[in-house]
Design an enzyme around this catalytic site. Structure first.
Site, PDB file in Angstrom:
ATOM      1  N   LYS B  23      11.209 -19.487  37.357  1.00  0.00           N
ATOM      2  CA  LYS B  23      11.253 -20.414  37.227  1.00  0.00           C
ATOM      3  C   LYS B  23      11.792 -21.675  37.807  1.00  0.00           C
ATOM      4  O   LYS B  23      11.541 -22.905  37.350  1.00  0.00           O
ATOM      5  CB  LYS B  23      11.403 -20.025  35.372  1.00  0.00           C
ATOM      6  N   ARG B  93      18.080 -21.797  29.551  1.00  0.00           N
ATOM      7  CA  ARG B  93      16.806 -20.648  29.765  1.00  0.00           C
ATOM      8  C   ARG B  93      17.115 -19.490  31.006  1.00  0.00           C
ATOM      9  O   ARG B  93      17.773 -20.095  32.340  1.00  0.00           O
ATOM     10  CB  ARG B  93      15.731 -21.136  30.064  1.00  0.00           C
ATOM     11  N   GLY B 102      11.489 -11.552  29.294  1.00  0.00           N
ATOM     12  CA  GLY B 102      11.399 -11.607  27.474  1.00  0.00           C
ATOM     13  C   GLY B 102      12.701 -10.180  27.602  1.00  0.00           C
ATOM     14  O   GLY B 102      13.529 -10.433  26.751  1.00  0.00           O
ATOM     15  N   MET B 104      16.442 -11.743  29.155  1.00  0.00           N
ATOM     16  CA  MET B 104      16.480 -11.807  29.288  1.00  0.00           C
ATOM     17  C   MET B 104      16.834 -13.435  28.313  1.00  0.00           C
ATOM     18  O   MET B 104      15.892 -13.212  27.438  1.00  0.00           O
ATOM     19  CB  MET B 104      17.280 -12.307  30.653  1.00  0.00           C
ATOM     20  N   ARG B 337       1.621 -21.228  36.727  1.00  0.00           N
ATOM     21  CA  ARG B 337       2.061 -20.063  37.703  1.00  0.00           C
ATOM     22  C   ARG B 337       0.451 -20.320  37.656  1.00  0.00           C
ATOM     23  O   ARG B 337      -0.505 -20.532  37.456  1.00  0.00           O
ATOM     24  CB  ARG B 337       2.596 -18.890  36.652  1.00  0.00           C
ATOM     25  N   HIS B 453     -10.383  22.209  41.280  1.00  0.00           N
ATOM     26  CA  HIS B 453     -11.630  21.855  41.357  1.00  0.00           C
ATOM     27  C   HIS B 453     -11.760  20.887  41.202  1.00  0.00           C
ATOM     28  O   HIS B 453     -12.761  19.825  41.419  1.00  0.00           O
ATOM     29  CB  HIS B 453     -12.435  23.983  41.303  1.00  0.00           C
ATOM     30  N   SER B 785      -9.183  13.338  63.448  1.00  0.00           N
ATOM     31  CA  SER B 785      -8.909  13.299  61.927  1.00  0.00           C
ATOM     32  C   SER B 785      -7.640  13.623  61.569  1.00  0.00           C
ATOM     33  O   SER B 785      -7.812  14.687  61.261  1.00  0.00           O
ATOM     34  CB  SER B 785     -10.136  13.516  61.963  1.00  0.00           C
ATOM     35  N   GLY B 787      -6.072  14.161  58.624  1.00  0.00           N
ATOM     36  CA  GLY B 787      -6.154  15.424  57.404  1.00  0.00           C
ATOM     37  C   GLY B 787      -5.318  15.184  56.472  1.00  0.00           C
ATOM     38  O   GLY B 787      -4.173  15.822  56.611  1.00  0.00           O
ATOM     39  N   ASN B 789      -4.227  14.669  53.440  1.00  0.00           N
ATOM     40  CA  ASN B 789      -3.362  15.635  52.723  1.00  0.00           C
ATOM     41  C   ASN B 789      -2.308  16.472  52.851  1.00  0.00           C
ATOM     42  O   ASN B 789      -1.886  16.541  52.325  1.00  0.00           O
ATOM     43  CB  ASN B 789      -5.099  15.728  52.076  1.00  0.00           C
ATOM     44  N   ASP B 790      -3.298  17.381  53.681  1.00  0.00           N
ATOM     45  CA  ASP B 790      -2.413  18.077  54.358  1.00  0.00           C
ATOM     46  C   ASP B 790      -1.575  18.213  54.425  1.00  0.00           C
ATOM     47  O   ASP B 790      -0.367  19.101  54.993  1.00  0.00           O
ATOM     48  CB  ASP B 790      -3.944  20.295  54.894  1.00  0.00           C
ATOM     49  N   CYS B 853      -9.215  10.931  57.822  1.00  0.00           N
ATOM     50  CA  CYS B 853      -9.753  11.232  56.729  1.00  0.00           C
ATOM     51  C   CYS B 853      -9.634  11.886  55.024  1.00  0.00           C
ATOM     52  O   CYS B 853      -9.884  12.348  53.960  1.00  0.00           O
ATOM     53  CB  CYS B 853     -10.762  12.457  57.306  1.00  0.00           C
ATOM     54  N   TYR B 873     -10.457   4.265  63.038  1.00  0.00           N
ATOM     55  CA  TYR B 873     -11.276   4.486  61.526  1.00  0.00           C
ATOM     56  C   TYR B 873     -10.641   4.975  60.398  1.00  0.00           C
ATOM     57  O   TYR B 873      -9.525   5.407  60.606  1.00  0.00           O
ATOM     58  CB  TYR B 873     -12.158   5.734  61.673  1.00  0.00           C
TER      59      TYR B 873
END
Lengths: 899, 899
Positions: B23, B93, B102, B104, B337, B453, B785, B787, B789-790, B853, B873
């Protein structure tokens, strides 16, 4: 320039195995040191490679060089190759770089034909012998060179013997042999459409080529595949003057060991036959005589043999296995090699050779064979003869055990208390069977891999275990184990061999483990050499004491969950897990606290002055609960009992239900909890420090118990060196949080004793991410203990339970992987993570203590890696400590050699 | 030297947020550019830190500096602080570095006391206003400084209004306010045992200290923890002359946006109230008027406001949200703002600002907010009002969907074909439900995590999915879904919001996805900037076409197992798995071959000229079979049917059994197979290339289908660029073996067409060991590539199925982890492996193509990592392509900035 395809025995030496093959290098070495070796020469492996490169044509100049070398042999033997009056006979033998026993071909007596055989008959004055030799040549040639089925020759021989009513070959006359030779020639002509070659030069060329070709026969190819011998290597060919042990009573043949191969005692040991050839000894048609009797029979030969044995042992600095032949009173040495020996003998020979000044102690240590130690330290089956092997499962915990088959843990305990030796047989074991495992001599299961409950518990207790023996049908209710038509009932004797996985019907004599004086000597030399410390994985004071006896320098891994599994505690642990509130859990934990305190106090007592590394609770909680299937069955039984009796009160219903524990609501609650704790991949689930963060009260209880036990120990005047190990850390924040808890608890409990107890806090490095971020983690760790079992699982993405016995076996069989990475640490992958973690960890904290506490800590090759990676220690089961002490020394010696 | 604790607005600027708070910096910036900001100054965050360091004492010299600065404010306003005749009032303030709305405290009207209030009354000629101001000060002071419960003040006010029978504050007279002020003073005295300070200096000091203290109030602490704001930061304090919009009809207050926040149109948008303060607008007791009306009311003020809005937008180069007050016809700007806006508006504003020459295109791209794109690209719930939220599950696949609840796949399909929109509700889905998922608008399950699944299939299809909503009780047989007392039956309407996990009763209006011209413009700018290619994960021609429309530059991952799951194929796949012999498997595979060939041909057609990366079969085979529980139930039903009818023929038994498929031997065979394929940790079991090595015929069929489809494509005149991707490689030998198979098959099928098809063979890097040994693996790979996730599962040792919704949630909540590593790629661990693999791989093969991927390929932060790691990629679901194109450009811009 023409290559040297041929090397005379006197030109080579033992270091030229790659060029001359094992046999050729050996013959050259023996010739070089002046032993009476029949003269000869070797066609190099290079020639064989050239043969295959040139589309199976003998390389240019090869046979010229062979003939030149052969001239020297003729000169040495004062005979002529193909000389009808005084013929030289030679053997043509294969000899590869790596031993491939019996895989390739050999032809003896090359140089005999219709003329020279008569010369040999005259010369030896033994026509029967000469024609027998010729007959053998024609037979071998027909079989090996022309590829005719050996059975056809045998049938002709058999017919001949029947027609002249003679049983033993030695009684067959020269004339009969001549008849047979003619029949053999006809057989060859008919089948191979070629005459048996009468030109000795042709014989030699064809024999050489045929030995080359045998490198590529199907059985040799398979053998190479199995033993990872490169196809390109090729075989050498050894051409050597024939000597005959079957020319009369001043001839003979035999085998001697320079020391007794079962005891290691320094006496000439072996047997011989007079007037015989090597194959007669093998065939067993005549009983050989003890080598001592040779002294009376041929004292000069015996003296020479004794002297030769001594020389060979000094030369090779090891006990030798020597093949010899005596021709007309003259001793020839045909082969020598390191002799196979029993585990006991190996230890004694090693120590004796040091005492005799032949070996340095380090060399004796370097030569200790891990499999020998295994044999010495576990009961083994005394003899493999007459075993009725029912099936082969996974060799889950080494050693053999005989006992009466029992199919439940309670009976096992009951029978054992009554003094009977039992083998516990289960489809699989659960924590509720642990008292049965404890009572049994060994454990046999039909399901589960090398990390199944049965396997892990049995290994921890040092009990033999065969698991995952899937061909067995185990019916726990009937109390039977069956395979094919054979049914083993409760109380029948069975034997299991946890070192090989064999399941054997009946009782089998066992050889007990023993710690000999020689082994102690070798261990003490090993201790002087090694730099890697050897600690033990031990979960109770008894194991700790045992480990200390075996030389453990502390406890590297105490798995506190094993303390949770004791039968009197399991119900408390279960009530802790089943509690729905913090208060409920705290109540159960407060009961466990004094028990754990007592456990730890016992460990500190057993390891007074040595470090004790305590790993906080690791496995997922569902492992402490019964499995769902079983609970559902129990619920069904309750249902049936209710239906049968019309009420839930105890009555003469069909199914006996333990109404005390098995009430419907109780069971339903249990089932709900088991379901809620179910995980798809428990290996990667809520376990290790994840538990400690979600349920801080569990770890706090454990740490409190440790430091209360520390106080107990200090009061007893012990030197207590506790280490708290946080399992499964993957992110520095986990360790940071939990270390704060440990430090806080330690300060609270130790109070004024803080100065007397320099405890450490560290972590298992078993999640790849922990290794990758070791620099961050080291900030909060005093030590890294590599949990290589889990680290291997996650680095490879292999669930050990699912991989072993399934695709991993296929991978090793098909050479996709060189080793099972759970047995031999994978240097390229897992090893790289360890190297990285050690480097990054020490960069942040130079005093960081590092070690391996997975099963690799007890594996020879893996210990080699640990030494090279500069780890401070390995920790293994008490039963692997001795092996680890030796292996650590061997690793040091090997590493020093490389420098 | 004394520190500068205080900075006047005219001394600071927007870049000093750390010192002045958000502020303060903003007020300084506005002052600096000459906007009409009420004068004032900021006490720095440094002063606050010093306050806490010195045990909550105001730092030395602070109040002296405050008073100096205050003198300048007095001068500017021509008023005196505490001057009874012409009093200056100030606001005090809080203003932290990061926005903590809100959390403080703030005190207004500081400077009023019993004397100055009279001066203010005289000066404004408005006693009612003056005493109301004073009353507010006393009330706030009592509450904030003395900590008295605000309700007690409200109660006194309430009693007063009742006693004088007045409802609205604005009707209360000066006298009544005076009465209330006296009551407030008594309340303070009684509760805080201190008088309300009459010295204005004391008021100021206490107010400052109280704002400092509010930094450490409980709600601020919690807020900081949640938003990871460091506790040490501290708050600034802004002291500013009060201006009043409630002094009469030439006063007022309001809020304007420089553009329409819902459409983005360039018009002044907002509302105002005359004779009112900001809180009156918020309270809603009077209805504010549209900003246009201000033009008629106060034309000069409106002109100033329009000009100011323009200036602010130019200055900040963004649409602004401005708070203003008009006092006696003079405009003051209190705050400005960046304005919140709808997704549509955000795109339009960005593009318009470029057109207006305010922004460069790159800057417009940099500012695109990922959550806006998400909103644009999936149907969203039109308004959050009036939603009856039944439960909240896991947000498994984004977007919202309404439809009739159906509880089985067949009904879903049937109803959908009849034109009804349905939501498929299941405890969990299996491959056998796939036609139901396809038919449904969305999927709701009570079990399973983000990789269940249902979740995976729904994401692949771009359908909304909420899963693992465990509070729902789903009874498939009854066809009900219940939570608490509410029961949803088949055919009742439900709505799911897959972006938030909400399950809502009834139908809800949805806002459809749309691709606006502005979005297209931004995307085309993004494409010019980015260097990272964006490919799609697509398993069928339809998805491929959709992906291409969205701008995909090829297929980075085609999961062939999804082709196996189609309802007409699943039985063939099952028969392949159930076959006990190679012949049996080959027979089933030969039926699948033409289907797969057709699939691939369709993909090549859709991606003509672009690469298509086809991953060979990955999941464990048991995923294609029904689960054990279900089979056992079916077997039980068969048993009951047999028992009921006395024969196995169809009859009016209790349970309807499909006698065609459910025969006892068939079911028992299935159960045996399912059991034999059961794995303890399927994630780490027999899947990926392990299948391809154990059952080579499966992969061979797939590769054959690929190259037959290539031939089909070539015949159609397509440009076909196939890439064969081998999953789950952990050891170079796996890839070596399988690459040989691929090359061999390709040569066999392509034959004379070989030159026309430059196919690639590569591997997923998803096992840590593959990354660690990337140098070895690159020898046989044309591309990597990742993977992720795994790779994340194994690097962390987390089973995603078990971690999400369980300990992982707790870890993120407790800040053990900053992010869920399955959503945001973990740079320290997983990222390190990727970096290593790229470096090692390219060292061996400079042309190696690399990409991600996993689902991270569609996450903004993770795409940032991919750019920095130098990957070629990312590949993501078609529905993430647009986001990925933007994110890739943003990553490039961010990286360029760092250089």
């Amino acid at each position: 320039m023409e290559l040297d395809w041929v090397k005379r025995f006197e030109e080579g030496h033992a270091g030229e195995k790659h060029l001359l093959g094992g046999k050729g290098a050996n013959l050259a070495e023996m010739t070089r040191v002046g032993l009476p070796v029949p003269p000869g020469f070797t066609i190099t492996t290079q020639a064989c490679r050239a043969y295959f490169e040139e589309d199976s044509r003998l390389p240019k100049g090869l046979m010229d060089q062979v003939n030149d070398a052969l001239k020297d042999v003729e000169a040495a033997q004062d005979k002529g190759f193909g000389d009808a009056a005084n013929p030289l006979l030679v053997s043509v033998r294969s000899g590869s770089v790596n031993s491939m026993p019996g895989m390739m071909d050999t032809i003896l007596n090359v140089g005999l034909n219709d003329l020279t055989v008569e010369g040999l008959a005259r010369l030896t004055n033994n026509p029967r012998f000469a024609y027998d030799c010729y007959r053998r040549l024609v037979q071998m040639f027909g079989n090996v060179v022309f590829g005719i089925d050996g059975m056809q020759f045998e049938r002709l021989l058999h017919d001949l013997k029947r027609s002249i009513a003679i049983e033993r070959d030695s009684e067959i006359s020269a004339e009969s042999w001549q008849t047979l030779i003619e029949q053999y020639k006809v057989l060859i002509k008919r089948q191979a459409r070629i005459e048996f070659p009468q030109k000795v030069q042709d014989q030699l060329t064809m024999a050489v080529e045929s030995v080359f070709r045998s490198w590529d026969n199907p059985r040799a190819k398979v053998y190479r595949k199995v033993h990872q011998i490169p196809d390109i290597q090729g075989t050498a060919v050894n051409i050597q003057a024939m000597v005959f042990g079957n020319r009369g009573e001043d001839c003979g043949t035999g085998v001697v060991f320079t020391r007794d191969p079962s005891t290691g005692e320094k006496v000439l040991y072996g047997e011989f036959l007079t007037n015989a050839q090597g194959e007669d000894v093998v065939a067993g048609s005549r009983t050989p005589r003890a080598i001592k009797e040779l002294e009376d029979e041929m004292p000069e030969v015996f003296r020479q043999l004794t002297e030769t044995a001594e020389r060979l042992e000094m030369h090779y600095k090891d006990m030798q296995d020597i093949e010899f032949t005596v021709e007309l009173g003259k001793l020839y040495i045909l082969q020598t090699r390191g002799g196979k020996r029993s585990a006991q003998a190996a230890m004694k020979i090693g120590v004796d050779l040091v005492a005799e000044g032949v070996l340095a102690p380090a060399e004796a240590v370097r030569r200790v064979d891990a499999s020998h130690l295994d044999q010495l330290l576990h009961p083994t089956i005394h003899s493999d003869a007459d075993l009725h092997v029912l099936a082969v499962g996974l060799p889950a915990s080494p050693g053999a055990a005989s006992g009466l088959a029992v199919f439940d843990a309670d009976t096992a305990e009951e029978w054992a208390q009554a003094g009977r030796r039992v083998v516990l047989v289960r489809a699989e074991t659960t924590p509720e069977d642990i008292h049965g495992v404890l009572a049994a001599e060994g454990v046999l299961t039909s399901r589960g891999g090398m990390t199944s409950h049965a396997a892990v518990v049995a290994r921890g207790m040092g009990k033999p275990c065969v698991c995952g023996c899937e061909v067995l049908r185990i019916d726990t209710e009937l109390g039977t184990l069956s395979v094919g038509d054979i049914v083993v009932r409760q109380g029948d004797s069975v034997t299991i061999d946890g070192s090989t996985g064999r399941v054997i019907l009946g009782t089998v004599p066992l050889r007990e483990a023993e710690m000999t004086a020689e082994l102690r000597q070798l261990l003490s030399w090993a201790d002087e050499i090694r730099t890697l410390k050897v600690l033990a994985n031990a979960d109770n004071p008894e194991d700790a004491r045992k480990a200390r006896e075996f030389g453990a320098e502390g406890i590297g891994l105490c798995r506190t969950e094993h303390m949770f599994l004791l039968p009197e505690r399991l119900p408390i642990v279960q009530s802790m897990i089943l509690a729905d509130t913090l208060e409920g859990r705290m109540e159960a934990l407060s009961k466990l606290l004094p028990m754990q305190r007592n456990d730890f106090a016992g460990l500190f007592r057993a390891m007074d002055g040595l470090p004790v590394s305590i790993r906080l609770l690791d496995p997922p909680l569902h492992e402490f609960l019964p499995n769902l299937e079983e609970l559902k069955q129990r619920l069904e039984q309750v249902g049936r009992a209710e239906g049968g009796s019309g009420s839930s009160s105890a009555s003469a219903g069909v199914a006996v239900v333990d109404t005390q524990t098995d009430t419907r609501p109780e069971l339903e609650r249990l089932i709900r909890k088991v379901k809620s704790l179910h995980e798809v991949n428990p290996m990667l689930g809520q376990r290790g420090c994840r538990l400690g963060i979600l349920y801080p009260e569990i770890y706090e209880m454990q740490v409190e118990a440790v430091f209360l036990a520390v106080k107990d120990g200090l009061q007893e005047g012990l030197q207590v060196i506790p280490e708290i190990m946080i399992p499964l850390v993957g992110h520095v924040n986990e360790l940071k949080l939990l270390r704060e808890m440990v430090d806080h608890t330690a300060a609270r409990i130790l109070n004024e004793d803080t100065a007397q107890c320099a405890y450490k806090v560290g972590t298992m490095i078993e999640v790849p991410r922990a290794a990758l971020t070791a620099g961050q983690i080291a900030e909060y760790a005093d030590f890294f203990s590599f949990g290589t079992n889990d680290l291997t699982q996650m680095t490879y993405g292999y669930s050990r339970d699912d991989a072993e016995g399934k695709f991993l076996t296929a991978y090793v069989d098909r050479k996709v992987l060189e080793h099972n990475p759970f047995q031999v640490l994978d240097r390229d992958g897992v090893g790289q993570l360890i190297d990285w973690a050690v480097v990054k960890g020490r960069a942040v904290k130079p005093a960081l203590k590092t070690g391996v506490c997975g099963e690799h800590g007890g594996d020879r090759q893996s210990i080699g890696f640990c030494h090279e990676a500069g780890l401070d220690y390995v920790s293994c089961s008490p039963f692997r400590i001795l092996l680890a002490r030796i292996a650590a020394a061997q690793a040091k010696l090997e590493a020093d050699e490389k420098v």
